[in-house]
Design a protein around this motif. Structure first.
Motif, mmCIF file in Angstrom:
data_model
loop_
_atom_site.group_PDB
_atom_site.id
_atom_site.type_symbol
_atom_site.label_atom_id
_atom_site.label_comp_id
_atom_site.label_asym_id
_atom_site.label_seq_id
_atom_site.Cartn_x
_atom_site.Cartn_y
_atom_site.Cartn_z
ATOM 1 N N ASP A 255 33.496 32.333 13.528
ATOM 2 C CA ASP A 255 32.299 32.542 12.835
ATOM 3 C C ASP A 255 31.102 31.625 13.842
ATOM 4 O OD1 ASP A 255 33.277 33.916 10.750
ATOM 5 O OD2 ASP A 255 33.309 32.251 9.045
ATOM 6 N N ALA A 256 30.116 32.450 14.216
ATOM 7 C CA ALA A 256 29.089 31.493 14.893
ATOM 8 C C ALA A 256 28.258 30.683 13.896
ATOM 9 C CB ALA A 256 28.063 32.749 15.424
ATOM 10 N N ASP A 257 27.727 29.309 14.744
ATOM 11 C CA ASP A 257 26.960 28.525 13.990
ATOM 12 C C ASP A 257 25.512 29.324 13.880
ATOM 13 O OD1 ASP A 257 25.121 26.532 13.193
ATOM 14 O OD2 ASP A 257 26.407 25.032 14.407
ATOM 15 N N LEU A 258 25.109 29.815 13.031
ATOM 16 C CA LEU A 258 23.831 30.498 12.983
ATOM 17 C C LEU A 258 22.685 29.595 13.264
ATOM 18 C CD1 LEU A 258 24.313 32.722 9.631
ATOM 19 C CD2 LEU A 258 24.674 33.309 12.130
ATOM 20 N N ALA A 259 22.568 28.367 12.985
ATOM 21 C CA ALA A 259 21.393 27.571 13.148
ATOM 22 C C ALA A 259 21.476 27.520 14.631
ATOM 23 C CB ALA A 259 21.687 26.435 12.781
ATOM 24 N N GLU A 260 22.404 27.272 15.303
ATOM 25 C CA GLU A 260 22.612 26.999 16.961
ATOM 26 C C GLU A 260 22.340 28.661 17.613
ATOM 27 O OE1 GLU A 260 25.742 25.959 20.325
ATOM 28 O OE2 GLU A 260 26.426 25.874 18.305
#
Length: 292
Positions: A255-260
């Motif tokens: 999973d990607a860090d959406l904020a980043e």
């Protein structure tokens, strides 16, 4: 080295394509929520993801096996409880019949109830779970007890389910320990004695030890089943913990860090706009521009 217009154009386009590819990567991460969409983007993440996903699939399969184990063992426990109740009722009737004050007709009524209880025990022996006979070992398609044809289970193989990797647990109850031919023969003998007016109270009282023996066998088998249920419940808790852990590890890996990602996407958009602006200035006007 002489720098030509063609070299400048080629280099500019290459850098613009690189910037565009990076912009597309962040857009893909934002839309999918994943770090990668193709294994070639990060082979390490892809390989770890396959390994973690395999582990999670195994845990989920073991949980499905647990559901089957619970169904099987709960059905067996319920049947053994009813079996104990039926045998205790037969014992009560035996105590009543051993009273010398009972007349022949009254003993016949008791014999009829014993016969009904015997048939009830036959139906309990033929209990099914998920359309499988649970008291016939691995022979789950045939009745373990058939009083009409005088047939009884001879299958001694345990039904085992894999509930953890490499760990198999027997979920069945041995029919020979509970619904044995001897038990039904003893109940039939008791019924015959009740129908015989010459049977003495002492002879009926002597049957109490026999009935008590079958009651103890049933209770002991139910206790052994209960011990296995406790073990299965502990394995269930362990599987739940493993599922949570495997899901978290897989999420951390994929999973990607959406904020980043959003921050990087906005930054890359600014970089790409700046690249487009500078490229329009670096590339010199062509002869066609001078002819306009």
């Amino acid at each position: 080295m002489r720098v030509t217009q063609s070299m400048i154009s080629t280099s500019t386009l290459r850098h613009l394509n690189t910037s565009m590819s990076q912009l597309k990567l962040y857009q893909d991460q934002l839309s999918t929520g994943k770090k990668i969409t193709r294994p070639s983007q990060d082979p390490v993440v892809a390989m770890n993801g396959m390994r973690y996903r395999t582990q999670l699939v195994e845990v989920q399969q073991f949980k499905r096996n647990l559901g089957e184990a619970y169904n099987w063992m709960d059905s067996a426990d319920s049947a053994l409880n009813d079996t104990t109740s039926a045998l205790q009722r037969i014992r009560e009737l035996t105590v009543q019949a051993s009273n010398d004050t009972y007349e022949e007709g009254q003993r016949e009524n008791i014999a009829e109830e014993v016969r009904q209880l015997k048939e009830h025990l036959e139906s309990l022996a033929n209990t099914k779970s998920n359309n499988k006979y649970i008291f016939n070992g691995t022979n789950t398609t045939n009745k373990p007890v058939d009083l009409e044809n005088d047939t009884f289970s001879t299958n001694t193989h345990d039904v085992e389910l894999e509930l953890l990797k490499g760990v198999k647990v027997p979920v069945n109850v041995s029919p020979q320990n509970v619904f044995s031919q001897q038990m039904f023969n003893d109940i039939q003998q008791l019924e015959n004695m009740l129908m015989n007016e010459d049977t003495t109270a002492e002879e009926l009282s002597a049957m109490l030890d026999t009935v008590d023996g079958h009651i103890n066998n049933t209770i002991n088998e139910r206790a052994a089943l209960g011990a296995r249920v406790n073990r299965v419940e502990m394995m269930d808790q362990r599987l739940q913990d493993q599922e949570v852990l495997a899901t978290r590890i897989m999420s951390d890996n994929e999973d990607a860090d959406l904020a980043e990602v959003i921050t990087q996407l906005l930054t890359q958009e600014n970089v790409h706009r700046a690249a487009l602006s500078s490229s329009s200035r670096i590339i010199q006007p062509s002869l066609l521009d001078f002819l306009r």
